[in-house]
Write an enzyme that holds these catalytic residues in place. Structure first.
Site, mmCIF file in Angstrom:
data_model
loop_
_atom_site.group_PDB
_atom_site.id
_atom_site.type_symbol
_atom_site.label_atom_id
_atom_site.label_comp_id
_atom_site.label_asym_id
_atom_site.label_seq_id
_atom_site.Cartn_x
_atom_site.Cartn_y
_atom_site.Cartn_z
ATOM 1 N N ASP A 1 55.283 -8.276 62.557
ATOM 2 C CA ASP A 1 54.666 -9.584 62.788
ATOM 3 C C ASP A 1 53.801 -9.601 64.034
ATOM 4 O O ASP A 1 53.788 -8.652 64.821
ATOM 5 C CB ASP A 1 55.746 -10.676 62.880
ATOM 6 C CG ASP A 1 56.917 -10.262 63.781
ATOM 7 O OD1 ASP A 1 56.751 -9.351 64.625
ATOM 8 O OD2 ASP A 1 57.998 -10.858 63.647
ATOM 9 N N HIS B 1 66.841 -15.201 61.594
ATOM 10 C CA HIS B 1 65.529 -14.791 61.073
ATOM 11 C C HIS B 1 65.348 -13.286 61.193
ATOM 12 O O HIS B 1 65.928 -12.626 62.047
ATOM 13 C CB HIS B 1 64.380 -15.568 61.732
ATOM 14 C CG HIS B 1 64.022 -15.175 63.132
ATOM 15 N ND1 HIS B 1 63.336 -16.002 63.984
ATOM 16 C CD2 HIS B 1 64.246 -14.040 63.845
ATOM 17 C CE1 HIS B 1 63.148 -15.391 65.130
ATOM 18 N NE2 HIS B 1 63.693 -14.205 65.084
ATOM 19 N N GLU C 1 61.680 -17.517 59.142
ATOM 20 C CA GLU C 1 62.629 -18.483 59.667
ATOM 21 C C GLU C 1 63.521 -19.012 58.535
ATOM 22 O O GLU C 1 63.187 -18.861 57.355
ATOM 23 C CB GLU C 1 61.863 -19.653 60.305
ATOM 24 C CG GLU C 1 60.938 -19.244 61.464
ATOM 25 C CD GLU C 1 61.685 -18.922 62.764
ATOM 26 O OE1 GLU C 1 62.868 -18.532 62.723
ATOM 27 O OE2 GLU C 1 61.073 -19.064 63.827
ATOM 28 N N ASN D 1 68.989 -17.475 64.903
ATOM 29 C CA ASN D 1 69.106 -18.318 63.703
ATOM 30 C C ASN D 1 69.111 -17.481 62.424
ATOM 31 O O ASN D 1 68.987 -18.021 61.331
ATOM 32 C CB ASN D 1 67.962 -19.349 63.667
ATOM 33 C CG ASN D 1 66.577 -18.704 63.592
ATOM 34 O OD1 ASN D 1 66.448 -17.488 63.490
ATOM 35 N ND2 ASN D 1 65.538 -19.525 63.665
HETATM 36 P P1 PGA Z 1 65.095 -10.144 70.450
HETATM 37 O O1 PGA Z 1 64.459 -10.841 69.177
HETATM 38 O O2 PGA Z 1 65.149 -8.675 70.113
HETATM 39 O O3 PGA Z 1 64.149 -10.407 71.569
HETATM 40 O O4 PGA Z 1 66.443 -10.727 70.627
HETATM 41 C C1 PGA Z 1 64.903 -10.484 67.908
HETATM 42 C C2 PGA Z 1 64.243 -11.347 66.863
HETATM 43 O O5 PGA Z 1 63.975 -12.526 67.134
HETATM 44 O O6 PGA Z 1 64.020 -10.850 65.747
#
Ligand code: PGA
Length: 243
Positions: free
Chosen positions: A67, A138, A143, A136
């Site tokens: 992404d 995702h 999301e 959450n």
């Molecule tokens: P993070 O993010 O590695 O910074 O915890 C993970 C994500 O949101 O997929």
């Protein structure tokens, strides 16, 4: 689904790097799906060291990132292009033409998304997809509520994700509110998936992803249906799992 529980985030990084390095040795032309965020940084550091030591090479590897933010200057240090250059690409023997990240500044985001999906197909699909997970549930910027049939698309970030990511920006207001992301089906199409999580803030998401019902409320729960998926989680992230 294989779950490996390790002591801490350091052990998570080395375990994940070993798995990726093994796949690169088995197939030097591996197509890797890559992720950004805090989670994969330790893994990338190990891969850089393996590469410096001549154990592995990225010369023939192709990569596709999950992404990118929409309308954030690619040159901003907070863009995922900058992140990947800083954390991996500039430090390994990877050819610039072999890595791909969706262009969040494309004039036509819909076309960019379709083209990205097509590029993945042309490369023969993703052999190994590396994933983090949001608090959450995702994966990528898919999301809660994202259609399981989705392919690469542009999407709005939830309030929770904006708050989670505000730590990288000067303020919450600076966090982009949109992103372009590989979809749920794009991720499920990968031949193998490796998901990493560390820390107690991921415990609920890991519980839902591994032992909860398969529901778009917890996007990562779809991985229960993937034929070749490994989770490497540390003890804190695993603490809500039923043994
Ligand atoms: P993070 O993010 O590695 O910074 O915890 C993970 C994500 O949101 O997929």
């Amino acid at each position: 689904m294989k779950i490996i529980i390790v002591k801490d985030s350091k052990a998570m990084g080395s375990e994940a790097a070993r798995l990726i390095a093994r796949r690169m040795l088995q197939n030097p032309s591996l197509v890797l799906g890559l992720a950004t965020g805090s989670t994969p940084i330790g893994t990338y550091q190990h891969l850089i060291r393996y590469c410096e030591e001549g154990l592995i090479s990225f010369k023939k590897v192709k990569s596709f990132n999950l992404d990118e933010y929409v309308e954030l200057d690619a040159k901003s240090p907070l863009s995922y292009v900058s992140f990947m250059q800083e954390q991996l690409f500039s430090k390994v023997d990877m050819d610039e033409k072999n890595w791909n990240i969706p262009d969040g500044n494309a004039q036509d985001l819909e076309k960019e998304a379709l083209d990205y999906e097509e590029k993945i197909k042309k490369a023969g699909g993703i052999d190994l997809q590396l994933l983090g997970i949001g608090g959450n549930g995702h994966i990528g910027f898919n999301e809660p509520g994202t259609d399981f049939a989705s392919v690469t698309h542009s999407t709005d970030l939830t309030e929770e994700t904006i708050e989670d990511n505000a730590r990288f920006f000067n303020s919450k207001e600076e966090v982009p509110t949109k992103a372009i992301s590989m979809g749920m089906r794009s991720i499920m199409n990968a031949k193998e998936v490796l998901l990493l999580a560390s820390g107690s803030s991921k415990a609920k998401a890991i519980k839902g992803a591994v032992q909860g019902p398969i529901t778009t409320d917890v996007p990562a729960s779809i991985l229960q249906l993937h034929p070749n998926v490994t989770f490497i989680v540390d003890e804190e992230a695993a603490r809500e799992l039923r043994r």
